[in-house]
Scaffold this motif. Structure first.
Motif, PDB file in Angstrom:
ATOM      1  N   ILE A 175       0.849  -1.198   0.000  1.00  0.00           N
ATOM      2  CA  ILE A 175       0.000   0.000   0.000  1.00  0.00           C
ATOM      3  C   ILE A 175       0.877   1.238   0.000  1.00  0.00           C
ATOM      4  O   ILE A 175       1.809   1.359   0.807  1.00  0.00           O
ATOM      5  N   LEU A 176       0.570   2.154  -0.912  1.00  0.00           N
ATOM      6  CA  LEU A 176       1.228   3.458  -0.958  1.00  0.00           C
ATOM      7  C   LEU A 176       0.253   4.515  -0.471  1.00  0.00           C
ATOM      8  O   LEU A 176      -0.863   4.628  -0.987  1.00  0.00           O
ATOM      9  N   ILE A 177       0.664   5.275   0.525  1.00  0.00           N
ATOM     10  CA  ILE A 177      -0.145   6.375   1.052  1.00  0.00           C
ATOM     11  C   ILE A 177       0.523   7.667   0.614  1.00  0.00           C
ATOM     12  O   ILE A 177       1.696   7.915   0.935  1.00  0.00           O
ATOM     13  N   VAL A 178      -0.201   8.463  -0.133  1.00  0.00           N
ATOM     14  CA  VAL A 178       0.337   9.713  -0.665  1.00  0.00           C
ATOM     15  C   VAL A 178      -0.207  10.866   0.161  1.00  0.00           C
ATOM     16  O   VAL A 178      -1.405  11.117   0.187  1.00  0.00           O
ATOM     17  N   ARG A 237       7.254  13.719  -5.015  1.00  0.00           N
ATOM     18  CA  ARG A 237       5.849  13.667  -5.412  1.00  0.00           C
ATOM     19  C   ARG A 237       5.592  12.459  -6.300  1.00  0.00           C
ATOM     20  O   ARG A 237       6.476  12.013  -7.046  1.00  0.00           O
ATOM     21  N   LEU A 238       4.364  11.972  -6.249  1.00  0.00           N
ATOM     22  CA  LEU A 238       3.962  10.862  -7.104  1.00  0.00           C
ATOM     23  C   LEU A 238       3.794  11.347  -8.535  1.00  0.00           C
ATOM     24  O   LEU A 238       3.201  12.403  -8.785  1.00  0.00           O
ATOM     25  N   ASP A 239       4.311  10.576  -9.482  1.00  0.00           N
ATOM     26  CA  ASP A 239       4.053  10.818 -10.899  1.00  0.00           C
ATOM     27  C   ASP A 239       2.714  10.164 -11.216  1.00  0.00           C
ATOM     28  O   ASP A 239       2.617   8.944 -11.386  1.00  0.00           O
ATOM     29  N   LEU A 240       1.665  10.981 -11.262  1.00  0.00           N
ATOM     30  CA  LEU A 240       0.311  10.442 -11.430  1.00  0.00           C
ATOM     31  C   LEU A 240       0.141   9.692 -12.737  1.00  0.00           C
ATOM     32  O   LEU A 240      -0.713   8.816 -12.852  1.00  0.00           O
ATOM     33  N   ALA A 241       0.966  10.006 -13.728  1.00  0.00           N
ATOM     34  CA  ALA A 241       0.852   9.323 -15.015  1.00  0.00           C
ATOM     35  C   ALA A 241       1.190   7.844 -14.892  1.00  0.00           C
ATOM     36  O   ALA A 241       0.761   7.030 -15.721  1.00  0.00           O
ATOM     37  N   GLY A 246      -4.656  -0.888 -12.555  1.00  0.00           N
ATOM     38  CA  GLY A 246      -3.983  -2.158 -12.753  1.00  0.00           C
ATOM     39  C   GLY A 246      -2.488  -2.127 -12.534  1.00  0.00           C
ATOM     40  O   GLY A 246      -1.842  -3.177 -12.445  1.00  0.00           O
ATOM     41  N   ALA A 247      -1.898  -0.923 -12.440  1.00  0.00           N
ATOM     42  CA  ALA A 247      -0.450  -0.830 -12.238  1.00  0.00           C
ATOM     43  C   ALA A 247      -0.073  -1.344 -10.856  1.00  0.00           C
ATOM     44  O   ALA A 247      -0.754  -1.050  -9.871  1.00  0.00           O
ATOM     45  N   ARG A 248       1.004  -2.086 -10.782  1.00  0.00           N
ATOM     46  CA  ARG A 248       1.486  -2.591  -9.501  1.00  0.00           C
ATOM     47  C   ARG A 248       2.767  -1.878  -9.060  1.00  0.00           C
ATOM     48  O   ARG A 248       3.191  -2.025  -7.926  1.00  0.00           O
ATOM     49  N   VAL A 249       3.352  -1.117  -9.975  1.00  0.00           N
ATOM     50  CA  VAL A 249       4.535  -0.315  -9.658  1.00  0.00           C
ATOM     51  C   VAL A 249       4.313   1.090 -10.179  1.00  0.00           C
ATOM     52  O   VAL A 249       3.906   1.282 -11.333  1.00  0.00           O
ATOM     53  N   VAL A 250       4.538   2.075  -9.327  1.00  0.00           N
ATOM     54  CA  VAL A 250       4.416   3.482  -9.715  1.00  0.00           C
ATOM     55  C   VAL A 250       5.755   4.161  -9.496  1.00  0.00           C
ATOM     56  O   VAL A 250       6.690   3.580  -8.924  1.00  0.00           O
ATOM     57  N   HIS A 251       5.850   5.417  -9.965  1.00  0.00           N
ATOM     58  CA  HIS A 251       7.098   6.155  -9.851  1.00  0.00           C
ATOM     59  C   HIS A 251       6.855   7.521  -9.225  1.00  0.00           C
ATOM     60  O   HIS A 251       5.776   8.096  -9.366  1.00  0.00           O
ATOM     61  N   ARG A 256      11.827   7.347  -8.896  1.00  0.00           N
ATOM     62  CA  ARG A 256      11.929   6.280  -7.896  1.00  0.00           C
ATOM     63  C   ARG A 256      10.747   5.333  -8.016  1.00  0.00           C
ATOM     64  O   ARG A 256       9.596   5.743  -8.131  1.00  0.00           O
ATOM     65  N   GLU A 257      10.994   4.019  -7.975  1.00  0.00           N
ATOM     66  CA  GLU A 257       9.942   3.018  -8.095  1.00  0.00           C
ATOM     67  C   GLU A 257       9.366   2.672  -6.731  1.00  0.00           C
ATOM     68  O   GLU A 257      10.095   2.546  -5.746  1.00  0.00           O
ATOM     69  N   ILE A 258       8.032   2.511  -6.693  1.00  0.00           N
ATOM     70  CA  ILE A 258       7.348   2.095  -5.471  1.00  0.00           C
ATOM     71  C   ILE A 258       6.330   1.029  -5.851  1.00  0.00           C
ATOM     72  O   ILE A 258       5.494   1.238  -6.735  1.00  0.00           O
ATOM     73  N   ARG A 259       6.401  -0.112  -5.174  1.00  0.00           N
ATOM     74  CA  ARG A 259       5.402  -1.156  -5.418  1.00  0.00           C
ATOM     75  C   ARG A 259       4.141  -0.821  -4.652  1.00  0.00           C
ATOM     76  O   ARG A 259       4.184  -0.472  -3.469  1.00  0.00           O
TER      77      ARG A 259
END
Length: 471
Positions: A175-178, A237-241, A246-251, A256-259
């Motif tokens: 879980i990613l909390i922004v 900051r999260l790259d909202l793009a 369905g994405a399991r990895v964001v940047h 920086r990668e975050i699962r």
């Protein structure tokens, strides 16, 4: 409500929104309303949402019903007066606001409102703000992916929504909390406490948590997060793009990668001032979306470039303000963008002497309190809404007395001034950190439900047995 033949028409006060500020305004006005007047409290929910405990209940099962407090005795009326048409709660959605009327989602002939339009003499606008999506029961789904379903603002629907949110959090492996305001901090520490095996990441755009408070708050919270094995990423900051369905990895924007199987966007709340903007765009700041108010809490068009206003003197703190600040601080958890809180210092007998002349406004009969108001530096918080509502309510009653030319008709309107910060943030199930009156401290959290019952009396529903909270 049509008048009987030959009688003067009933005069009307409306309070729009029944949360912390709206409830207090409605109760005070109802208690002081003279004969020939009536008051309507209007809210789209059948109950008050005790939002400060919703993050905990969205993680920890078994307490969902405690966050939704019925409005059935919001006016604190005695048993023999509960059917008095002078005091009425209406569950309805507001469609629009005009200078002296509000359009509702339907007519209420059972309450004397024969069409969908309710005319008023005075209004208190307490519609608050739009909550972040993890807590927005009206405009998001528990998994934040499924299509929205019809929602009617009932307690049963609200409980079901929270239970689905619990399952969504339980099912997510990472879980990613922004957002590192108190909402994000509570979600992170609660999830880590209830599900110690989950990968929990807290992403915050600033380099410091709760920057408007003492640095000791940041230090204590950061240590608690690290002790709970929450990965903390500050200054990014999260790259909202990259946060696509369905994405399991964001940047992050730096790459920086975050699962993340689940993303909880706790990045703030926007004031619910759309109806005021439609009424008069000059009253709402286009950048902040906050409504411009006078110190009397009356709505007013913002001054133009050529206009100036003096800065009124602040009132000294009152003892009752400090006491209530501490009470609210024990349950208050601020969302991102509202990381600190201010306590109103105005009271009925403690008025500013900054000017003998009241400021002019096009809307002397419309008052705005709580999250929707640009209230002189007061941050959106339950106790700020409470004190602003007290000022507004007493001013409504004074204006009513003026119109009746009563003995105190010349009494000046009360003026609001914010005071010292106060906040409490829970850090998992057994600990909290707080700042009240400049003092930072750590305490043991003794109740899993964050003492939910304490707020029920405020809304006219005292709890004598836990079963009372199933109503």
């Amino acid at each position: 409500m049509g008048p009987a033949h030959g009688l003067a028409p009933t005069k009307t006060v409306v309070v729009l929104g029944g949360a912390y500020g709206g409830a207090r305004a409605a109760q005070l006005i109802a208690a002081g309303l003279p004969d020939g007047w009536r008051i309507f409290l209007i809210d789209r929910n059948s109950h008050a949402n005790h939002v400060y405990i919703l993050p905990r209940l969205a993680v920890l099962a078994g307490h969902e019903h405690k966050a939704f407090i019925p409005y059935d005795n919001i006016f604190n009326a005695p048993e023999n007066a509960k059917t008095d048409a002078k005091y009425t709660f209406i569950q309805a959605q507001i469609q629009s606001l005009s200078t002296h009327s509000v359009k509702l989602s339907r007519a209420f002939p059972e309450h004397g409102i024969e069409t969908d339009t309710l005319h008023f003499d005075y209004a208190v606008y307490a519609l608050g703000s739009h909550l972040p999506s993890p807590l927005n029961l009206w405009n998001s789904t528990p998994d934040e992916k499924s299509p929205l379903h019809a929602y009617g603002g009932t307690k049963a629907e609200s409980i079901a929504w929270i239970k689905r949110k619990q399952h969504t959090i339980e099912d997510a492996g990472s879980i990613l909390i922004v957002g590192g305001g108190a909402l994000g901090i509570q979600f992170a520490t609660d999830i880590a406490a209830v599900y110690p095996g989950k990968a929990v990441t807290l992403l915050h755009s600033r380099h410091r948590l709760l920057p408007r408070f003492d640095n000791a708050m940041h230090t204590e919270i950061l240590q608690a997060l690290e002790s709970a094995d929450v990965e903390v990423i500050l200054g990014e900051r999260l790259d909202l793009a990259t946060a696509k369905p369905g994405a399991r990895v964001v940047h992050t924007q730096s790459g920086r990668e975050i699962r993340a199987d689940l993303i909880l966007l706790c990045t703030g709340q926007r004031p619910n001032t759309e109806f005021l903007r439609e009424l008069d765009a000059r009253t709402v700041d286009p950048g902040t979306a906050l409504a411009h108010v006078l110190r009397t809490m009356q709505l007013a068009p913002a001054p133009g470039p050529a206009e100036t206003q003096g800065t009124p003197a602040s009132d000294p703190p009152s003892d009752n303000a400090d006491a209530l600040a501490a009470d609210f601080a024990q349950i208050a958890l601020q969302a991102e963008g509202a990381d600190d809180t201010d306590v109103s210092t105005a009271s009925d007998s403690d008025e500013s002497a900054a000017t003998d002349l009241e400021e002019a406004t096009s809307y002397p009969h419309i008052f705005v309190v709580g999250d929707a108001a640009d209230a002189f530096g007061a941050i959106p918080a339950g106790h700020n809404a409470y004190y602003q509502a007290e000022v507004a309510a007493r001013n409504v009653l004074r204006l009513i007395r003026r119109s009746a030319e009563e003995h105190d008709a010349n009494a000046p309107l009360e003026r609001y001034a914010p005071g010292a910060p106060a906040i409490k943030v829970s850090l998992g199930l057994k600990k909290n950190v707080y700042e009240v009156a400049g003092v930072v401290g750590v305490a043991v959290e003794t109740r899993d439900d964050l003492n939910a019952a304490a707020m029920w009396s405020y809304f006219g529903s005292p709890v004598t047995d836990e079963a009372d909270m199933y109503r």
